[in-house]
Design an enzyme around this catalytic site. Structure first.
Site, PDB file in Angstrom:
ATOM      1  NE  ARG A  98      -1.281   2.150   2.860  1.00  0.00           N
ATOM      2  CZ  ARG A  98      -0.455   2.988   3.553  1.00  0.00           C
ATOM      3  NH1 ARG A  98       0.325   3.657   2.554  1.00  0.00           N
ATOM      4  NH2 ARG A  98      -0.085   2.769   4.776  1.00  0.00           N
ATOM      5  CG  LEU A 139       8.948  16.747   3.419  1.00  0.00           C
ATOM      6  CD1 LEU A 139       9.230  18.080   2.866  1.00  0.00           C
ATOM      7  CD2 LEU A 139       7.295  16.615   3.660  1.00  0.00           C
ATOM      8  N   PRO A 142      17.322  13.366   7.569  1.00  0.00           N
ATOM      9  CG  PRO A 142      19.748  12.601   7.300  1.00  0.00           C
ATOM     10  CD  PRO A 142      18.377  13.617   6.774  1.00  0.00           C
ATOM     11  CB  ALA A 255       0.298  10.134   1.682  1.00  0.00           C
ATOM     12  CD  GLN A 292     -17.904 -15.916  29.426  1.00  0.00           C
ATOM     13  OE1 GLN A 292     -17.480 -15.255  30.453  1.00  0.00           O
ATOM     14  NE2 GLN A 292     -19.097 -16.470  29.763  1.00  0.00           N
ATOM     15  N   GLY A 352      -2.079 -17.346  19.158  1.00  0.00           N
ATOM     16  CA  GLY A 352      -1.120 -18.158  20.083  1.00  0.00           C
ATOM     17  C   GLY A 352       0.184 -18.398  19.415  1.00  0.00           C
ATOM     18  CD  GLU A 376       2.727   9.924   4.451  1.00  0.00           C
ATOM     19  OE1 GLU A 376       2.234  10.996   4.525  1.00  0.00           O
ATOM     20  OE2 GLU A 376       3.248   9.347   3.557  1.00  0.00           O
ATOM     21  CB  THR A 378       4.410  10.372  15.019  1.00  0.00           C
ATOM     22  OG1 THR A 378       4.153  11.752  15.732  1.00  0.00           O
ATOM     23  CG2 THR A 378       5.797  10.542  14.311  1.00  0.00           C
TER      24      THR A 378
END
Lengths: 396, 249, 321
Positions: A98, A139, A142, A255, A292, A352, A376, A378
């Site tokens: 994606r 964009l 660092p 985005a 349950q 499990g 994109e 946080t």
């Protein structure tokens, strides 16, 4: 595994009745493609840490790239709800795949369409739609993630063009891309208003992209570092209608819109897997679905998924109406991705010991979603965007 | 070349079947309906033949209520040129249904009339060859290979213990089996284009026919079986059960 | 006098194996209606010596001879049967590839209703009541066919009974017909094996085999049953190209009803179950004890198929002497 060929989605509130026939058809076609083409290859690719490039041609042929851009540029001309459904279905397969489509469509094709000249649109959009060209979006740097306006990449005008210098990081598709949309300051280094976008073929001398290694998330996606050292581009590399930080931020809104849908897709995949597993897995002589604790898990997942579905659909309707705000996108991205993280974790736990295996999907989704939670904008940044919207006070 | 593809709207093969109140039909509530999977082979064959020829016309023909138009548009999205919706209900008697289709197809100038080999709802497996008879056309059923050249078709069909290779002149009626091709997915542009393609609605009425559905029921549940053991060590117990209980060795 | 007509298939001078079953189905109807059973066979030459025809159990055996009948010739068969149809209460074929090709055409030619893949049939007043699986065996439909009915009876559905009297043979006329379809040849499969839909024993494999070459394990077990067994496959492995689609059992493949069905490394997707649930005895071998296949299997072994299969093949060999 676990019967993915029979995946029929999750639709507790008859969402289908809120979709048009075309929207359903688009969703079904992508769903089937994901089942037939993506699911069989994603496990091994993830383990190998390899983006399955063999999928690009199929995605292009279906018309998934930039599908909400106009037909005159070789795109499908879909509305934004149909576009969102594509993202939902792709992320049902894998967040990395994606992401690839998000970058190509919302971060590369969208800025060319929104800020490019007619010539740029005519040249680039059909080639990007057909997958002939693969794009990336430069964009983040660092030292400038949540604060992209602080970027130090520069573009200096010369007699015949521009010279770009700088480093970009966490760039999806960076090493695969044939073209990059690079954001750089054309004026003073402390002037975010001087940020403009450039179309930079990655074959330009001085441009290098190398993969970042050691990822424990989005392993079927390339994440790269871009270096630009005295990269000369012609005058017409500039996106003429870009200007200031609002331009790249508009791309991010596109985005993030897709990510809000994508998160729901990943959650649907995990819920579907968990439900099937619970029905079949026998422990203490009865299916674990009869307990349950597992029922509560499943009820919680279904509830949250249903809420997320309604949220993204209404967001899409607002976008199609032209009234969607970036803050509304923030709310949906923040909620749906966080929801998907929770659903994936609960699904993995329900599975499990089997749940830690690549044969099942939930843990891969869970690991991927940690990146989606972070990129994109946080989760926390979206909290602050909403906080500012509510109070009028910026807390970042 | 002008090619007709006759399609049917059926419940998705993954659908769980429940019987409706009257006891003669399924309860459609909550069931997703799709194009009959075998009809997709026919659609793909028609589109591929036209693409290979570089000219011609492909037409989807579907009998049913208005819901079938969505299924028709699936075929238009795959690449069929136009469609005819024969608006009405089919009959439990395949021959009555075949007559409605044949009446429409007659005089249509089709070189090929394609069907799926069966519809995965009622498993009738008869309308295609019946249409061929009514139109006095050559017919091959359940084909797994097709070549069209010089006004004739060469087909292969799997029969028990072999593959039959047959030829016939066009026009002809063919029913398509899995193995003939790999149907394409409708692309997004195709889905958008489908809305703009011609879809003609023709009201029709099928006669009651000579077949009457008396009941539709779920099959009896298989009695619960048992795990005879684990690994190769369980083989003797299995052999014993197959020999003395099931008596099948 | 009313009668029931059974169309028997022959290839290369031998009756196809479904003939006794089909005659048993015809006899069942005939006994209820106080009628007789005619069998009809099509061939290119004198069929007096046709293997098995004498003991086939029909009251009369009709032979239709025509040069075109050297190969399957639907147009000629339909024309011949249509010319005789007036005297029959029902016309039966086996629901084989050939029988299913013929039945609807005969029905259309004579204006009769047609029932395909019929698993049970009985007289019901003026109609013939048939039952047949629909929705790939997920439901059973009961249908009344009025007037002369054309019925394709599913192989394996109705048990053959002890052969009755050998019927008298008589030739029938083949009317003039237009041959619209010409069968050029019948290509034998690369290995001469029984078709999965006709086999008494089916050994089917799924994804659990791990690799297409492991179908050899299944073939070894099938070989123990001689010419009676065929190898089947799930949709997943057919779609993956491990084995030809002719082997696929399930909703978009073949529906089978063998006496004995082995599901080896088959998880038991709903589409697969639909195609084999009417097998008389189902044996499943799977390493996942939660696999849905164990819910329909009469006998299951949980374990590694690579360990179990060789042992099983040896044991079956011994048990069959």
């Amino acid at each position: 595994m676990a019967g993915s060929s029979e995946y029929t989605g999750v639709d507790f509130y008859d969402m289908d009745s809120l979709l048009s026939e075309e929207e359903r058809a688009v969703r079904d076609t992508v769903r089937q493609w994901v089942t037939e083409a993506l699911i069989p290859v994603i496990g091994p690719a993830y383990i190998e840490g390899r983006f399955p490039k063999e999928l690009i041609a199929g995605m292009a042929e279906l018309g998934l790239f930039g599908a909400n851009l106009p037909e005159e540029y070789g795109c499908a001309g879909l509305n934004n709800v149909a576009y969102g459904l594509i993202m939902q279905e792709l992320e049902r397969g894998d967040s990395g795949i994606r992401s690839f489509a998000s970058v190509q469509g919302a971060l590369v094709m969208y800025p060319i369409h929104a800020f490019g000249s007619e010539e740029q649109k005519q040249y680039w959009l059909p080639r990007l739609a057909s997958g002939e060209e693969i794009g990336c979006f430069g964009l983040t740097e660092p030292d400038f993630g949540s604060n992209p306006g602080g970027m130090i990449t520069t573009a200096r005008e010369t007699a015949d063009g521009w010279v770009l210098n700088g480093t970009k990081m966490w760039i999806t598709n960076g090493s695969q891309a044939t073209v990059a949309i690079v954001w750089a300051k054309t004026g003073a280094i402390d002037d975010p208003k001087s940020v403009r976008g450039f179309i930079v073929p990655t074959s330009t001398p001085g441009f290098t992209g190398k993969d970042q290694h050691g990822k424990l998330s989005l392993r079927a996606s390339d994440t790269s570092e871009l270096h630009l050292q005295d990269v000369h581009v012609p005058k017409d590399a500039l996106l003429p209608h870009s200007g200031g930080m609002k331009s790249p931020l508009k791309c991010l809104t596109q985005a993030r819109y897709g990510i809000a849908w994508g998160g729901v897709g990943a959650a649907m995949a995990c819920y579907d897997e968990a439900r099937r597993y619970a029905m079949n897995r026998v422990m203490f002589d009865r299916p674990i679905a009869a307990t349950q604790l597992q029922q509560e898990r499943l009820a919680e997942m279904l509830t949250e998924i249903t809420k997320g579905q309604l949220l993204s659909l209404q967001l899409g309707r607002l976008k199609d109406r032209g009234t969607m705000t970036p803050q509304q996108v923030s709310l949906a991205k923040r909620n749906n991705v966080n929801m998907a993280c929770e659903v994936a974790r609960e699904a993995r736990r329900l599975l499990g010991a089997n749940g830690i295996l690549i044969e099942y999907h939930s843990m891969r989704h869970l690991a991927n979603l940690e990146s989606v939670y972070t990129y994109e904008g946080t989760h926390d940044m979206h909290s602050l965007i909403l906080g500012q919207e509510i109070t009028g006070i910026a807390a970042y | 070349m002008k090619i007709a593809v006759c399609i049917r709207r059926v419940p998705d093969t993954t659908a769980k079947i429940t019987i409706a109140g009257g006891g003669t039909a399924i309860d459609p509530a909550g069931v997703k309906f799709v194009i009959n999977p075998y009809d997709e082979f026919a659609v793909e064959a028609a589109i591929a033949l036209k693409e290979a020829a570089g000219a011609g016309e492909t037409v989807t023909i579907a009998l049913g209520d208005d819901s079938v138009q969505e299924t028709i548009r699936t075929t238009l999205a795959m690449g069929i040129d136009r469609a005819v919706h024969l608006q009405g209900t089919g009959s439990a008697d395949g021959l009555a249904t075949a007559r409605v289709l044949a009446d429409h197809l007659r005089g249509g100038g089709y070189d090929l009339i394609l069907f799926g080999k069966l519809a995965v709802d009622d498993y009738g497996q008869q309308v295609g060859p019946m249409v061929a008879e009514l139109l006095e056309l050559p017919c091959a059923t359940a084909i797994t290979a097709l070549e069209v050249a010089d006004g004739s078709a060469t087909v292969e069909r799997e029969i028990e213990g072999g593959t039959e290779v047959a030829t016939c002149p066009l026009p002809a009626v063919l029913t398509c089996d899995k193995g003939l091709n790999t149907p394409r997915l409708p692309g997004l542009k195709g889905i958008m284009a489908a809305k703009k393609k011609p879809l003609e609605v023709v009201p029709v009425e099928a006669a009651a026919g000579q077949a009457t559905i008396v009941s539709l029921a779920l099959p009896p549940e298989r009695p619960a079986g048992r795990i005879v053991g684990e690994g190769a060590a369980a083989v003797p117990a299995l052999i014993e059960a197959l020999t003395s209980e099931a008596k099948v060795l | 006098m009313t009668a029931i007509l059974a169309i028997l298939e022959q290839r290369d001078g031998a009756l196809r194996k479904g003939a006794p079953e089909l005659l048993a189905a015809a006899r069942q109807l005939a006994d209820a209606a106080g009628a007789t059973v005619d069998a009809i066979v099509f061939g290119a030459a004198d069929m007096a010596g046709l293997d098995g025809l004498g003991a086939a159990g029909a009251d009369r055996v009709l032979t239709a001879t025509h040069a075109d009948f050297a190969q399957y010739c639907p147009d000629g068969i339909v024309a011949t049967v249509a010319a005789l149809a007036g005297g029959y209460r029902a016309i039966l074929t086996a629901a084989t590839a050939t029988g299913k090709d013929l039945a609807p055409r005969i029905a259309a030619r004579i204006g009769a209703p047609c029932g395909m893949d019929v698993t049970g049939l009985a007289l019901q007043g003026d109609a013939i009541r048939v039952t047949r699986p629909v929705y790939a065996g997920k439901a059973i439909q009961t249908v009344d066919l009025a007037g002369t009915a054309v019925i394709a009876v599913r192989p394996g559905a109705i048990a053959a009974t002890a052969a009755g009297k050998a019927g008298a043979m008589s030739a029938v006329e083949v009317p003039a017909f237009t041959r619209r379809l010409t069968v050029r040849e019948v290509r034998a499969p690369e290995q001469a094996t029984v078709d999965v839909a006709e086999a008494r024993v089916v050994v089917a494999g799924g994804r659990g085999l791990g690799d297409p070459k492991h179908f050899a394990l299944l073939e070894e077990l099938a070989a123990v049953f001689g010419g009676d067994a065929a190898v089947g496959a799930s949709r997943a492995v057919v779609d993956a190209g491990w084995i030809g689609h002719g082997h696929q059992v399930g909703q978009t493949g073949k529906t089978v009803a063998p006496e004995l069905y082995f599901a080896i490394g088959v998880s038991g997707a709903i589409q697969h179950l639909a195609g084999m649930r009417t097998a008389k005895t189902i044996v499943a071998i799977n390493r996942d004890k939660d696999a849905p296949i164990f819910k329909v299997a009469d006998y299951g072994i949980v374990g590694d198929l690579f360990e179990v299969m060789p042992a099983l093949t040896e044991a079956v060999k011994k048990a069959r002497g």
